[in-house]
Design a protein around this motif. Structure first.
Motif, mmCIF file in Angstrom:
data_model
loop_
_atom_site.group_PDB
_atom_site.id
_atom_site.type_symbol
_atom_site.label_atom_id
_atom_site.label_comp_id
_atom_site.label_asym_id
_atom_site.label_seq_id
_atom_site.Cartn_x
_atom_site.Cartn_y
_atom_site.Cartn_z
ATOM 1 N N VAL A 178 -9.505 11.851 3.192
ATOM 2 C CA VAL A 178 -9.236 10.813 2.202
ATOM 3 C C VAL A 178 -10.470 10.622 1.336
ATOM 4 N N MET A 179 -10.310 10.820 0.044
ATOM 5 C CA MET A 179 -11.383 10.568 -0.912
ATOM 6 C C MET A 179 -10.770 9.881 -2.124
ATOM 7 N N THR A 180 -11.140 8.629 -2.323
ATOM 8 C CA THR A 180 -10.546 7.826 -3.381
ATOM 9 C C THR A 180 -11.626 7.257 -4.290
ATOM 10 N N VAL A 181 -11.216 6.888 -5.487
ATOM 11 C CA VAL A 181 -12.080 6.210 -6.455
ATOM 12 C C VAL A 181 -11.340 4.969 -6.959
ATOM 13 N N PRO A 182 -11.886 3.755 -6.741
ATOM 14 C CA PRO A 182 -13.149 3.459 -6.044
ATOM 15 C C PRO A 182 -13.049 3.716 -4.546
ATOM 16 N N GLU A 183 -14.193 3.918 -3.915
ATOM 17 C CA GLU A 183 -14.241 4.279 -2.507
ATOM 18 C C GLU A 183 -13.696 3.153 -1.642
ATOM 19 N N CYS B 224 -10.514 2.215 -1.339
ATOM 20 C CA CYS B 224 -9.293 1.565 -1.794
ATOM 21 C C CYS B 224 -8.077 2.206 -1.138
ATOM 22 N N VAL B 225 -6.931 1.551 -1.247
ATOM 23 C CA VAL B 225 -5.682 2.057 -0.669
ATOM 24 C C VAL B 225 -5.128 3.145 -1.582
ATOM 25 N N PRO B 226 -4.853 4.355 -1.052
ATOM 26 C CA PRO B 226 -4.407 5.469 -1.912
ATOM 27 C C PRO B 226 -3.154 5.181 -2.708
ATOM 28 N N ASP B 227 -2.219 4.360 -2.163
ATOM 29 C CA ASP B 227 -0.964 4.092 -2.859
ATOM 30 C C ASP B 227 -1.098 3.040 -3.949
ATOM 31 N N HIS B 228 -2.246 2.398 -4.048
ATOM 32 C CA HIS B 228 -2.426 1.340 -5.044
ATOM 33 C C HIS B 228 -2.508 1.952 -6.440
ATOM 34 N N PRO B 229 -1.906 1.287 -7.449
ATOM 35 C CA PRO B 229 -1.920 1.864 -8.815
ATOM 36 C C PRO B 229 -3.314 2.064 -9.391
ATOM 37 N N THR B 230 -4.266 1.219 -9.001
ATOM 38 C CA THR B 230 -5.621 1.340 -9.547
ATOM 39 C C THR B 230 -6.501 2.290 -8.738
ATOM 40 N N CYS B 231 -5.949 2.889 -7.694
ATOM 41 C CA CYS B 231 -6.722 3.775 -6.817
ATOM 42 C C CYS B 231 -6.455 5.232 -7.207
ATOM 43 N N LEU B 232 -7.509 6.012 -7.374
ATOM 44 C CA LEU B 232 -7.395 7.421 -7.753
ATOM 45 C C LEU B 232 -7.584 8.304 -6.531
ATOM 46 N N ASP B 233 -6.544 9.073 -6.195
ATOM 47 C CA ASP B 233 -6.615 10.025 -5.093
ATOM 48 C C ASP B 233 -7.274 11.308 -5.611
ATOM 49 N N VAL B 234 -8.535 11.510 -5.249
ATOM 50 C CA VAL B 234 -9.318 12.621 -5.788
ATOM 51 C C VAL B 234 -8.722 13.958 -5.395
#
Length: 215
Positions: free
Chosen positions: A71-76, A78-88
């Motif tokens: 799991v690597m997200t931006v911002p670090e 955050c929940v991957p399914d959230h609209p503001t979360c970027l799944d790298v």
């Protein structure tokens, strides 16, 4: 009126020839100036093969990093399914899949559908490449269409992640020296097998002689 009719007939003839050339992959030197000819020139160049090999190696390193950090997200954090979360990793895989899809499309344009799917020389490799890209597209579509919380989605993602490792096998096709090395290794295994049989037979002969002579 006759001039327009002749021009229309010529346009239809050119379109039929272009369609026939695309389906069969039969291009002449005069076609190098059009789109299909340029794609063919690029695809058959050694630089194109080198670039594809580098992309496959980079994709392999990326999959190793993803296995270490699933799991690597931006911002670090955050929940991957959230609209503001970027799944790298998702977008990195989409970038590689786009590159492989473009490469497959260029090869289809170069060799034509019949030449690509019915070629006697590279039939297995071509179907293998097509299957890998198709599975990658299925993976991306499943991520957006299926509910991520279902067991069906989790099972599909695990299966596709394992099958993505098969992209590494494409290096044996892209790199000639690596392919020659694998063939040499397979040939040496055959020799090693017969050496093993010979050693076993010698040991049996020695054991029988020692049993009969010494007791």
């Amino acid at each position: 009126g006759d001039t327009m009719y002749v021009a229309a007939q010529q346009g239809d003839s050119d379109e039929r020839e272009m369609t026939s050339a695309w389906s069969s992959g039969d291009y002449s030197s005069d076609d190098d100036r059009n789109f299909f000819g340029r794609v063919r020139t690029i695809t058959l160049s050694p630089h194109f093969t080198l670039i594809v090999s580098c992309v496959i190696l980079l994709n392999t390193l990326t999959m190793a990093c993803q296995a270490n950090t699933p799991v690597m997200t931006v911002p670090e954090g955050c929940v991957p399914d959230h609209p503001t979360c970027l799944d790298v990793w998702l977008w990195v895989n989409i970038a590689f899949l786009t590159a492989f899809t473009v490469e497959l499309t260029m090869r289809l344009i170069t060799h034509g559908c019949c030449g690509f799917f019915c070629s006697k020389d590279d039939l297995a490799w071509n179907w293998f490449d097509f299957s890998i890209v198709a599975l990658g597209l299925l993976d991306v579509c499943g991520r957006f269409l299926l509910n991520r919380g279902t067991s069906q989605f989790v099972t599909m993602i695990r299966t596709v992640r394992i099958l993505r490792l098969l992209r590494i096998v494409r290096l044996f096709r892209q790199l000639r020296k690596l392919r020659m090395l694998v063939r040499g290794l397979i040939g040496s295994l055959t020799i090693v097998f017969w050496i093993f049989i010979m050693i076993v037979m010698l040991m049996l002969v020695c054991a029988i002689l020692c049993t009969d002579l010494i007791g």
